[in-house]
Design an enzyme around this catalytic site. Structure first.
Site, PDB file in Angstrom:
ATOM      1  N   ASP A 232     -83.714  41.693  67.361  1.00 44.76           N
ATOM      2  CA  ASP A 232     -83.929  42.480  66.021  1.00 44.76           C
ATOM      3  C   ASP A 232     -85.608  42.131  65.904  1.00 44.76           C
ATOM      4  O   ASP A 232     -85.992  42.242  65.128  1.00 44.76           O
ATOM      5  CB  ASP A 232     -83.129  41.454  65.814  1.00 44.76           C
ATOM      6  CG  ASP A 232     -83.440  40.415  64.677  1.00 44.76           C
ATOM      7  OD1 ASP A 232     -84.340  39.338  65.980  1.00 44.76           O
ATOM      8  OD2 ASP A 232     -82.796  39.426  64.155  1.00 44.76           O
TER       9      ASP A 232
ATOM     10  N   CYS B 187     -64.880  45.910  52.709  1.00 44.85           N
ATOM     11  CA  CYS B 187     -65.482  45.325  50.991  1.00 44.85           C
ATOM     12  C   CYS B 187     -64.565  45.610  49.611  1.00 44.85           C
ATOM     13  O   CYS B 187     -64.940  44.662  49.343  1.00 44.85           O
ATOM     14  CB  CYS B 187     -67.350  45.433  50.773  1.00 44.85           C
ATOM     15  SG  CYS B 187     -68.262  44.749  52.034  1.00 44.85           S
TER      16      CYS B 187
ATOM     17  N   CYS C 237     -64.622  43.463  46.646  1.00 43.94           N
ATOM     18  CA  CYS C 237     -65.595  41.942  46.594  1.00 43.94           C
ATOM     19  C   CYS C 237     -66.277  41.956  45.910  1.00 43.94           C
ATOM     20  O   CYS C 237     -67.977  42.834  46.276  1.00 43.94           O
ATOM     21  CB  CYS C 237     -65.323  41.571  47.770  1.00 43.94           C
ATOM     22  SG  CYS C 237     -65.381  39.799  47.983  1.00 43.94           S
TER      23      CYS C 237
ATOM     24  N   CYS D 199     -70.320  37.633  48.231  1.00 45.08           N
ATOM     25  CA  CYS D 199     -71.514  37.415  48.729  1.00 45.08           C
ATOM     26  C   CYS D 199     -72.442  38.034  47.309  1.00 45.08           C
ATOM     27  O   CYS D 199     -73.886  37.239  47.478  1.00 45.08           O
ATOM     28  CB  CYS D 199     -72.067  38.223  49.427  1.00 45.08           C
ATOM     29  SG  CYS D 199     -71.418  39.916  49.857  1.00 45.08           S
TER      30      CYS D 199
ATOM     31  N   CYS E  36     -75.477  34.137  45.185  1.00 42.27           N
ATOM     32  CA  CYS E  36     -76.724  33.711  46.276  1.00 42.27           C
ATOM     33  C   CYS E  36     -77.419  32.938  45.207  1.00 42.27           C
ATOM     34  O   CYS E  36     -77.899  33.549  43.489  1.00 42.27           O
ATOM     35  CB  CYS E  36     -77.639  35.760  46.124  1.00 42.27           C
ATOM     36  SG  CYS E  36     -79.575  35.205  46.342  1.00 42.27           S
TER      37      CYS E  36
ATOM     38  N   CYS F 114     -85.404  36.328  47.983  1.00 45.19           N
ATOM     39  CA  CYS F 114     -84.019  35.910  48.952  1.00 45.19           C
ATOM     40  C   CYS F 114     -84.957  34.527  49.785  1.00 45.19           C
ATOM     41  O   CYS F 114     -86.480  34.147  50.093  1.00 45.19           O
ATOM     42  CB  CYS F 114     -84.145  37.023  49.747  1.00 45.19           C
ATOM     43  SG  CYS F 114     -83.125  36.366  51.670  1.00 45.19           S
TER      44      CYS F 114
ATOM     45  N   CYS G 123     -80.726  30.374  54.680  1.00 46.31           N
ATOM     46  CA  CYS G 123     -80.162  30.465  54.242  1.00 46.31           C
ATOM     47  C   CYS G 123     -78.416  31.333  53.743  1.00 46.31           C
ATOM     48  O   CYS G 123     -78.649  32.472  54.431  1.00 46.31           O
ATOM     49  CB  CYS G 123     -80.233  31.125  52.451  1.00 46.31           C
ATOM     50  SG  CYS G 123     -79.033  30.826  51.271  1.00 46.31           S
TER      51      CYS G 123
ATOM     52  N   CYS H 240     -74.300  33.775  51.646  1.00 44.42           N
ATOM     53  CA  CYS H 240     -73.724  35.074  51.369  1.00 44.42           C
ATOM     54  C   CYS H 240     -73.367  35.464  52.576  1.00 44.42           C
ATOM     55  O   CYS H 240     -72.359  35.587  52.214  1.00 44.42           O
ATOM     56  CB  CYS H 240     -75.094  36.383  51.338  1.00 44.42           C
ATOM     57  SG  CYS H 240     -75.564  36.765  51.955  1.00 44.42           S
TER      58      CYS H 240
ATOM     59  N   CYS I 129     -68.195  34.950  52.536  1.00 45.76           N
ATOM     60  CA  CYS I 129     -67.225  36.794  53.136  1.00 45.76           C
ATOM     61  C   CYS I 129     -66.054  35.949  53.267  1.00 45.76           C
ATOM     62  O   CYS I 129     -65.816  35.407  54.723  1.00 45.76           O
ATOM     63  CB  CYS I 129     -68.340  36.495  54.057  1.00 45.76           C
ATOM     64  SG  CYS I 129     -67.488  38.407  54.623  1.00 45.76           S
TER      65      CYS I 129
END
Length: 384
Positions: A137, A191, A194, A197, A201, A217, A244, A247, A251
């Site tokens: 990544d 999802c 829901c 998440c 935050c 963030c 962090c 989130c 889940c």
């Protein structure tokens, strides 16, 4: 160029990937057009990338895998489970202890995944003679949309990948191939209604489902930003000094996940009990020693200790402690301006107004850095 039948190639790769410890290996043919490019462009146009200038600089290359490598025809997307054995939010109840994101509690996963991808790539080339490119990544490639096309999971409302088997705890790697390999069925969004998440935050970084303003963030602030933070986020960070997980941990699909078996991704001994006061005392050599092989080392001592001192300010405000004040006083002489500034802010939280004014009178004349002077004056009204 001759090659084995696609079905044989897929079966071979899956077997080799499993032997290397990958939790999932699936294929996706590369589409000519995909919605992910439009979403990325909108993200950058809105300025949500903040100081991550590289996202704007590499925007055209990121829009499609073929912009990275025109010969690419298929993507092999691999997932590596890093699920924690403990609830990563438990540490938030201990304000004097550093809460570090799950992915950074041991070795740098980039090195681990890159090494395994290269091993797998070598096996594929040896068996098939195809050409390929390997990506983790750090490269300008959108892995999460590719992972959804390949069926590993879907991008949840927190914008991260969610898997029905591994929850939100998958590292991703991609190998682009110059061959068409029969693709797996893409995954669909599960999802539903829901909002777990989004609602958890701590900084309100989500402007809506599937839309993250990275500038708000804590992962961005603790890792990507190098200067002082806007003050309101300092209060909201609590003791989250690197990344962090809120989130991700919220889940509901995590109930199907299991803890990773990879020892290099399991929490190092002591990493959930690092006292903020001890971290604040680290010099450069001690910082590099403590975080050897850790991704934390990449942001450098100054940025990390800035985070630690903001955390100390929050701890001092909630649980007054003479040791915290002593450490903060010592940090007023740190060589890094961003650390001195964070120490000033933290002392403002822990001292009475009278004590802070007296301290300021003695220290202000000796300070020359504008950012630290800003902290002494407490000019926070107009910051983000």
């Amino acid at each position: 160029m001759s090659a084995k039948p696609a079905v044989d190639l897929a079966a071979l790769i899956r077997a080799e990937a499993a032997a290397l410890g990958f939790s999932a290996a699936r294929f996706a043919p590369l589409p000519d057009v995909w919605a992910a490019s439009g979403r990325l462009e909108a993200f950058v146009e809105a300025g949500f990338h903040g100081d991550m200038a590289w996202m704007e600089e590499t925007l055209e290359r990121r829009k499609h895998p073929r912009n990275m490598w025109p010969a690419a025809k298929s993507a092999l997307v691999l997932g590596y489970n890093y699920g924690p054995a403990e609830n990563p939010l438990d540490g938030l109840t201990r304000p004097d202890v550093a809460n570090i994101s799950v992915y950074a509690r041991n070795d740098d996963y980039h090195e681990l995944i890159k090494g395994k991808l290269k091993q797998l790539a070598g096996l594929i080339v040896a068996k098939t003679g195809c050409e390929l490119k390997v990506f983790v990544d750090t490269a300008p490639l959108m892995e999460k949309p590719l992972a959804q096309l390949a069926g590993l999971g879907w991008q949840g409302k927190h914008t991260n990948l969610v898997s029905r088997d591994f929850g939100s705890w998958l590292f991703l790697g991609v190998i682009l191939l110059d061959q068409v390999v029969t693709g797996d069925a893409p995954e669909v969004d599960h999802c539903g209604s829901c909002r777990a998440c989004l609602d958890i935050c701590p900084t309100g970084a989500f402007v809506g489902p599937y839309r993250l303003d990275a500038r708000k963030c804590l992962s961005y602030l603790t890792i990507e930003l190098r200067g002082p933070w806007p003050e309101r986020f300092r209060h909201q960070m609590g003791n989250r000094v690197y990344g962090c997980d809120d989130c991700l941990a919220a889940c509901p699909w995590n109930k199907f996940a299991e803890a990773t078996h990879e020892t290099r991704l399991q929490t190092r001994d002591g990493f959930t009990n690092l006292k903020l006061t001890d971290l604040a005392r680290l010099d450069d050599e001690a910082f590099r020693t403590l975080f050897r092989k850790s991704p934390i080392k990449r942001i450098g001592r100054a940025a990390f200790l800035r985070n630690v001192h903001y955390g100390l300010g929050n701890a001092a405000k909630s649980v007054p402690d003479d040791e915290i004040i002593s450490v903060l006083m010592n940090s007023l002489g740190d060589e890094a301006a961003v650390v001195r500034g964070a120490a000033v802010w933290a002392l403002r939280q822990g001292l009475s107004t009278e004590a802070f004014v007296e301290l300021k009178a003695g220290r202000l004349p000796g300070e020359t850095d504008d950012s630290v002077l800003y902290e002494w004056e407490g000019r926070y009204d107009s910051d983000g």
